[in-house]
Design an enzyme around this catalytic site. Structure first.
Site, PDB file in Angstrom:
ATOM      1  N   ASP A 136     -30.860  -4.211  -3.847  1.00 13.21           N
ATOM      2  CA  ASP A 136     -30.616  -2.794  -3.613  1.00 13.21           C
ATOM      3  C   ASP A 136     -31.884  -1.989  -3.900  1.00 13.21           C
ATOM      4  OD1 ASP A 136     -27.945  -3.288  -3.041  1.00 13.21           O
ATOM      5  OD2 ASP A 136     -27.193  -2.560  -4.962  1.00 13.21           O
ATOM      6  N   ARG A 187     -31.587  -3.623   4.953  1.00  8.58           N
ATOM      7  CA  ARG A 187     -30.422  -2.728   5.033  1.00  8.58           C
ATOM      8  C   ARG A 187     -30.966  -1.292   5.064  1.00  8.58           C
ATOM      9  NH1 ARG A 187     -27.483  -2.427  -0.320  1.00  8.58           N
ATOM     10  NH2 ARG A 187     -26.244  -4.232   0.272  1.00  8.58           N
TER      11      ARG A 187
HETATM   12  C1  LIG Z   1     -23.380  -0.868   2.114  1.00  7.78           C
HETATM   13  C2  LIG Z   1     -24.163   0.241   1.478  1.00  7.78           C
HETATM   14  C3  LIG Z   1     -25.159  -0.064   0.569  1.00  7.78           C
HETATM   15  C4  LIG Z   1     -25.922   0.951  -0.016  1.00  7.78           C
HETATM   16  N1  LIG Z   1     -26.997   0.628  -0.799  1.00  7.78           N
HETATM   17  C5  LIG Z   1     -27.810   1.610  -1.249  1.00  7.78           C
HETATM   18  C6  LIG Z   1     -29.023   1.317  -1.935  1.00  7.78           C
HETATM   19  O1  LIG Z   1     -29.375   0.148  -2.167  1.00  7.78           O
HETATM   20  N2  LIG Z   1     -29.783   2.368  -2.353  1.00  7.78           N
HETATM   21  C7  LIG Z   1     -29.446   3.667  -2.113  1.00  7.78           C
HETATM   22  O2  LIG Z   1     -30.188   4.585  -2.486  1.00  7.78           O
HETATM   23  N3  LIG Z   1     -28.296   3.971  -1.469  1.00  7.78           N
HETATM   24  C8  LIG Z   1     -27.480   2.986  -1.036  1.00  7.78           C
HETATM   25  N4  LIG Z   1     -26.332   3.318  -0.347  1.00  7.78           N
HETATM   26  C9  LIG Z   1     -25.843   4.721  -0.335  1.00  7.78           C
HETATM   27  C10 LIG Z   1     -26.484   5.559   0.765  1.00  7.78           C
HETATM   28  O3  LIG Z   1     -27.838   5.783   0.466  1.00  7.78           O
HETATM   29  C11 LIG Z   1     -25.773   6.921   0.910  1.00  7.78           C
HETATM   30  O4  LIG Z   1     -25.888   7.638  -0.285  1.00  7.78           O
HETATM   31  C12 LIG Z   1     -24.299   6.826   1.265  1.00  7.78           C
HETATM   32  O5  LIG Z   1     -24.048   5.776   2.146  1.00  7.78           O
HETATM   33  C13 LIG Z   1     -23.815   8.130   1.947  1.00  7.78           C
HETATM   34  O6  LIG Z   1     -24.563   8.356   3.110  1.00  7.78           O
HETATM   35  P1  LIG Z   1     -23.981   8.221   4.600  1.00  7.78           P
HETATM   36  O7  LIG Z   1     -24.974   7.462   5.412  1.00  7.78           O
HETATM   37  O8  LIG Z   1     -22.618   7.675   4.589  1.00  7.78           O
HETATM   38  O9  LIG Z   1     -24.050   9.699   5.192  1.00  7.78           O
HETATM   39  P2  LIG Z   1     -23.554  11.100   4.646  1.00  7.78           P
HETATM   40  O10 LIG Z   1     -24.165  12.111   5.572  1.00  7.78           O
HETATM   41  O11 LIG Z   1     -23.810  11.248   3.190  1.00  7.78           O
HETATM   42  O12 LIG Z   1     -22.001  11.027   4.855  1.00  7.78           O
HETATM   43  C14 LIG Z   1     -21.417  10.973   6.146  1.00  7.78           C
HETATM   44  C15 LIG Z   1     -19.904  11.005   5.985  1.00  7.78           C
HETATM   45  O13 LIG Z   1     -19.482   9.807   5.333  1.00  7.78           O
HETATM   46  C16 LIG Z   1     -18.424  10.060   4.437  1.00  7.78           C
HETATM   47  N5  LIG Z   1     -18.883   9.767   3.068  1.00  7.78           N
HETATM   48  C17 LIG Z   1     -20.146   9.491   2.652  1.00  7.78           C
HETATM   49  N6  LIG Z   1     -20.160   9.225   1.328  1.00  7.78           N
HETATM   50  C18 LIG Z   1     -18.893   9.356   0.903  1.00  7.78           C
HETATM   51  C19 LIG Z   1     -18.274   9.196  -0.368  1.00  7.78           C
HETATM   52  N7  LIG Z   1     -18.962   8.869  -1.449  1.00  7.78           N
HETATM   53  N8  LIG Z   1     -16.932   9.395  -0.435  1.00  7.78           N
HETATM   54  C20 LIG Z   1     -16.211   9.718   0.655  1.00  7.78           C
HETATM   55  N9  LIG Z   1     -16.751   9.883   1.882  1.00  7.78           N
HETATM   56  C21 LIG Z   1     -18.057   9.703   2.009  1.00  7.78           C
HETATM   57  C22 LIG Z   1     -18.073  11.505   4.588  1.00  7.78           C
HETATM   58  O14 LIG Z   1     -17.083  11.599   5.573  1.00  7.78           O
HETATM   59  C23 LIG Z   1     -19.367  12.117   5.089  1.00  7.78           C
HETATM   60  O15 LIG Z   1     -19.173  13.308   5.799  1.00  7.78           O
HETATM   61  C24 LIG Z   1     -25.602   2.315   0.276  1.00  7.78           C
HETATM   62  C25 LIG Z   1     -24.602   2.613   1.195  1.00  7.78           C
HETATM   63  C26 LIG Z   1     -23.891   1.611   1.809  1.00  7.78           C
HETATM   64  C27 LIG Z   1     -22.857   1.977   2.823  1.00  7.78           C
END
Ligand SMILES: Cc1cc2nc3c(=O)[nH]c(=O)nc-3n(C[C@H](O)[C@H](O)[C@H](O)COP(=O)(O)OP(=O)(O)OC[C@H]3O[C@@H](n4cnc5c(N)ncnc54)[C@H](O)[C@@H]3O)c2cc1C
Length: 311
Positions: A136, A187
């Site tokens: 990560d 990723r």
């Molecule tokens: C498999 C996976 C691994 C990850 N690994 C890392 C990592 O190693 N390092 C790192 O910095 N980040 C990591 N992340 C987190 C990532 O950086 C984002 O903070 C997170 O995925 C929210 O961003 P989004 O792309 O969904 O878009 P956003 O614009 O934040 O969200 C889009 C939509 O998704 C939904 N959504 C998003 N988050 C949530 C929530 N918490 N609860 C409910 N609904 C939500 C909502 O409907 C929102 O409107 C990971 C995410 C995933 C999916």
């Protein structure tokens, strides 16, 4: 603006020992307690049960034994041993063999050499049992060192590991080229930490535009990239690019977090896309949980409702 503000608030709250004590007491104690929405449980058995349910629904999973920023070599060793026994347990359970971990959990902030040794111990066991291990990405002080450690193990011929790039960092566009040149599996995420202005884009439109740009670089020239997002606009852009370039659904995967947009996870799976769910478990769930709240302040509502039920 609200986005930035909420991340800052939750980042500050994540440092509160009182809040951590209260949350740890109530967050997981019943089947419907609030932290269970995002955390599969505190034990390996609970994580394996969650993984089985995900696989029964036609998806794959990656298990994350929660922990970060450990304060001693002994704690880093404990986390490493936990991963080693997790590998054994997963292999025996017969579920998909995929792990996610953090380098600060393996001692990166204490001693880099110890951290690399710990990582190697895990990768050696992972190789024997044919696991894939995703490193990560944490906050920006660790970006360069994380990629360096990854390149070190890559040069040592470990091929069962991959990294994460965050689109909120302007540097990630060139890091994507760097990882593509290696043939490494990446990723792509937007980024979950509160980062200062010179280091990271603060405007969601810039983060999204960079996500689309890097997604294209990874899909066109990368090695089986994982597009990790719940954002329908990012998913639509990925699908459109893949279709335009004739990139089949077996050449990349979508990834989402446990408990987030389960509807979308199911819908994409039904449509024939590969979907991997990130399944966190363990007792150290508080910082992870707070990052999830910071991403969507509306989540606080269900925490309050759940706490009201507990009392
Ligand atoms: C498999 C996976 C691994 C990850 N690994 C890392 C990592 O190693 N390092 C790192 O910095 N980040 C990591 N992340 C987190 C990532 O950086 C984002 O903070 C997170 O995925 C929210 O961003 P989004 O792309 O969904 O878009 P956003 O614009 O934040 O969200 C889009 C939509 O998704 C939904 N959504 C998003 N988050 C949530 C929530 N918490 N609860 C409910 N609904 C939500 C909502 O409907 C929102 O409107 C990971 C995410 C995933 C999916």
């Amino acid at each position: 603006m609200i986005d930035r503000l909420s991340r800052a608030v939750f980042h500050t709250l994540a440092g509160s020992h009182t809040l951590k004590r209260v949350a740890s007491r109530y967050g997981m104690r019943r089947p419907r307690s609030f932290a269970r929405r995002f955390i599969a449980g505190e034990t390996i058995d609970e994580a394996i049960a969650a993984a089985r349910a995900i696989e029964a629904a036609g998806m794959t999973q990656t298990l994350d034994y929660l922990g970060e920023s450990v304060g001693s070599i002994a704690s880093a060793d404990q986390a490493t041993r936990a991963y080693l026994s997790l590998i054994e347990r997963i292999a025996n359970a017969g579920i998909g063999r995929n792990l996610s971990l953090k380098l600060t959990q393996l001692g990166l902030t204490i001693d880099r050499a110890t951290c690399v040794d710990n990582l190697r111990r895990i990768l050696d066991a992972a190789t024997v049992h044919e696991f894939f291990v995703r490193i990560d990405m944490e906050n920006s002080p660790f970006t360069e060192v994380t990629l360096d450690v990854f390149e070190t193990i890559w040069q040592q011929a470990y091929r069962n590991a991959g990294v994460v790039l965050q689109s909120y960092l302007p540097r990630s566009a060139s890091d994507a080229e760097r990882m593509n040149a290696l043939g490494a599996r990446v990723r792509l995420v937007k980024g979950a930490y509160k980062e200062p202005k010179p280091v990271a884009y603060q405007d969601k439109r810039q983060v999204d535009a960079a996500f689309v740009e890097i997604m294209r670089v990874l899909l066109a020239g990368g090695n089986y990239p994982a597009i990790a997002t719940h954002d329908p606009a990012m998913i639509a852009a990925t699908r459109a690019f893949a279709a335009a370039r004739n990139i089949g659904p077996d050449r990349f995967e979508f990834q989402m977090l446990y408990g987030v947009r389960r509807d979308l996870q199911a819908a994409l799976t039904r449509e024939g896309f590969r979907m991997r769910v990130y399944v966190p478990f363990g007792r150290e769930w508080f910082p992870y949980f707070m990052r999830r709240l910071g991403e969507r302040p509306a989540n606080v509502g269900f925490v309050i409702r759940s706490l009201a039920r507990e009392r």
